[in-house]
Design a protein around this motif. Structure first.
Motif, short mmCIF file in Angstrom:
data_model
loop_
_atom_site.label_atom_id
_atom_site.label_comp_id
_atom_site.label_asym_id
_atom_site.label_seq_id
_atom_site.Cartn_x
_atom_site.Cartn_y
_atom_site.Cartn_z
N ASN A 96 0.83 -1.21 0.00
CA ASN A 96 0.00 0.00 0.00
C ASN A 96 0.86 1.26 0.00
OD1 ASN A 96 -0.92 2.26 2.03
ND2 ASN A 96 -2.83 1.50 1.15
N SER A 97 1.93 1.26 0.80
CA SER A 97 2.77 2.45 0.90
C SER A 97 3.41 2.78 -0.45
CB SER A 97 3.84 2.26 1.97
OG SER A 97 4.76 1.22 1.63
N LEU A 98 3.80 1.76 -1.20
CA LEU A 98 4.40 2.00 -2.51
C LEU A 98 3.37 2.49 -3.51
CD1 LEU A 98 6.79 -1.08 -2.80
CD2 LEU A 98 7.31 1.23 -1.99
N ASP A 192 11.15 -3.04 -9.32
CA ASP A 192 10.91 -4.22 -8.50
C ASP A 192 10.37 -3.77 -7.15
OD1 ASP A 192 11.56 -7.25 -7.83
OD2 ASP A 192 12.33 -6.04 -6.17
N LEU A 193 9.25 -4.33 -6.70
CA LEU A 193 8.59 -3.82 -5.50
C LEU A 193 9.46 -3.97 -4.26
CD1 LEU A 193 7.09 -6.10 -3.42
CD2 LEU A 193 5.74 -6.46 -5.48
N ILE A 201 11.00 3.24 1.43
CA ILE A 201 10.44 3.12 2.78
C ILE A 201 11.52 2.71 3.80
CG2 ILE A 201 8.72 1.98 4.24
CD1 ILE A 201 7.48 3.78 2.10
N ALA A 202 12.10 1.53 3.62
CA ALA A 202 13.00 0.98 4.65
C ALA A 202 14.19 1.88 4.93
CB ALA A 202 13.46 -0.42 4.24
N ASN A 203 14.86 2.34 3.89
CA ASN A 203 16.04 3.19 4.11
C ASN A 203 15.69 4.55 4.71
OD1 ASN A 203 17.70 1.17 3.17
ND2 ASN A 203 18.05 2.08 1.15
N GLY A 253 10.79 15.29 8.85
CA GLY A 253 10.54 16.45 8.01
C GLY A 253 10.33 16.15 6.54
N GLU A 254 10.41 14.89 6.15
CA GLU A 254 10.21 14.50 4.75
C GLU A 254 8.89 13.74 4.61
OE1 GLU A 254 12.32 11.78 1.24
OE2 GLU A 254 13.26 12.00 3.21
N GLN A 255 8.09 14.10 3.61
CA GLN A 255 6.82 13.41 3.34
C GLN A 255 7.13 12.18 2.50
OE1 GLN A 255 4.02 14.80 4.83
NE2 GLN A 255 3.05 12.81 4.42
N ILE A 256 7.20 11.02 3.15
CA ILE A 256 7.56 9.77 2.48
C ILE A 256 6.37 9.25 1.66
CG2 ILE A 256 8.38 7.41 2.78
CD1 ILE A 256 10.43 9.47 3.65
N ILE A 257 5.20 9.19 2.29
CA ILE A 257 3.97 8.73 1.66
C ILE A 257 3.00 9.91 1.64
CG2 ILE A 257 2.09 7.04 1.74
CD1 ILE A 257 3.89 5.38 3.63
N PRO A 258 2.36 10.18 0.53
CA PRO A 258 1.42 11.32 0.51
C PRO A 258 0.34 11.18 1.59
CG PRO A 258 1.83 10.54 -1.71
CD PRO A 258 2.47 9.53 -0.79
N GLU A 259 0.14 12.23 2.34
CA GLU A 259 -0.87 12.21 3.41
C GLU A 259 -2.26 11.94 2.83
OE1 GLU A 259 -2.31 14.95 7.22
OE2 GLU A 259 -0.71 15.63 5.88
#
Length: 362
Positions: A96-98, A192-193, A201-203, A253-259
């Motif tokens: 989902n996050s991707l 590749d997912l 995400i992980a890093n 401070g970084e938006q990783i996944i759109p809110e």
């Protein structure tokens, strides 16, 4: 989340971990960690005695790890929280996050149909099945009732007959939908997912145990041409993923996944008949009745008792694990949903300074 490295010696380790509650061995501080930790439960507004009671109940189950993060700091870590074990269906919330990232970047269209995407299987899809859209796969409502990899016996038993429900009209927890989402992701993004999860995400959020060596595609071609995408992940890295969602996709401070994606994912897109706790969003379970609903809880849930439970009203992330590679008398260990939620109720009951947010019927 502050990136502060904490290194502890074994002296006083359990005292630090649970404010003087010596509750058995754990692995949380076996190496450096960037997690910050509450000095004591009382300092954080929790009761040590009630957490002891919750720990005793945990010990009575087949649980192998549990962890709670309160206000961004570790409240407790029980069992082996650093071991990468099968995440089972929590993999779907990882995906989902991707999707959130790549839908935002316009690489994937939620309205695209399986026909447009060229998705097929053996036996091939009917014309009606090919009208299912990506959004129907995300909410497990494709109406495609084919065999799929990694299906449980319950999934196989409950699978409707082909052609009985049109796309978007009926919820069936369907590994065909979920596995095809992996195929669609790789096809449409040309990535590749697993590698993308590590990069996106992980890093960025500092997962400490994650490795591509603990991911794999599982092909069961006699059932479907679409492989399952399997993750082995530690409890403390699952807690970090849960914290990312609790923070609405933002990290340092970084938006990783759109809110906006998180908000859309946590809407109820499908009613789940027979489930008295949850309905279904986009690859997340959303509590819609009872005290957990009052707390705004949503969960990633996997077979045998895996969970990431996120409780925004309490600023709490709770992770529960069962190492499904272990066995008892030749049978896989399992913790039922009712048992896991009972444990979570006992943990929540340990709050002593926030009674107005704790449902009275816990």
């Amino acid at each position: 989340m502050q990136k502060k490295v904490l290194v502890f010696t074994s002296i006083g380790l359990l005292t630090i971990l649970l404010g003087g509650i010596a509750l058995g061995a754990n692995t949380f501080f076996s190496s450096e960690t960037t997690w910050e930790v509450h000095e004591t439960p009382e300092e954080a507004g929790w009761s040590s005695e009630k957490l002891r009671q919750a720990r005793r109940y945990y010990d009575s189950l087949h649980s192998t790890a549990a962890m709670a993060v309160y206000n961004g700091k570790v409240l407790f870590a029980w069992g082996d929280v650093t071991k990468n074990t099968n995440a089972h269906s929590i993999r779907k919330s990882f995906l989902n996050s991707l999707y959130g990232i790549h839908v935002e970047e316009d690489h994937i269209q939620l309205e695209d149909t399986l026909e447009k995407l060229g998705i097929y299987d053996f036996p091939d899809l009917t014309y009606e099945e090919k009208q299912a859209k990506v959004k129907h796969l995300l909410s497990s409502q494709s109406g495609v009732f084919h065999k799929a990899g990694e299906e449980s016996w319950t999934m196989r038993r409950n699978r409707p007959l082909p052609g009985t429900h049109p796309p978007g009209s009926y919820f069936y927890y369907n590994n065909w939908d979920f596995n095809v989402l992996g195929t669609v992701f790789n096809q449409e993004t040309e990535k590749d997912l697993f590698e993308e999860f590590k990069k996106q995400i992980a890093n960025p959020i500092g997962m400490e145990d994650f490795s591509l060596d603990h991911t794999q595609y599982k092909y069961e071609v006699r059932r479907s041409i679409h492989p399952s995408y399997l993750f082995q992940v530690s409890a403390r890295d699952m807690a970090r993923f849960g914290q990312l969602f609790l923070q609405n996709g933002e990290w340092d401070g970084e938006q990783i996944i759109p809110e906006s994606w998180i908000e859309e994912s946590l809407k109820v897109h499908a009613d789940v008949p027979g489930n008295n706790v949850y309905d279904y969003g986009y690859l997340w379970w959303v509590a819609t009745s009872g005290p957990f609903s009052d707390l705004g809880m949503y969960s990633a849930v996997g077979r045998y008792g895996q969970s990431i439970d996120i409780i925004p009203e309490l600023n709490l992330v709770f992770v529960h694990r069962v190492d499904s590679t272990s066995s008892t008398l030749g049978l896989r260990r399992s913790v039922a949903q009712a048992q896991r939620l009972r444990l979570l109720e006992m943990v929540i009951d340990a709050i002593v300074d926030d009674h107005e947010k704790t449902p009275q019927n816990f």
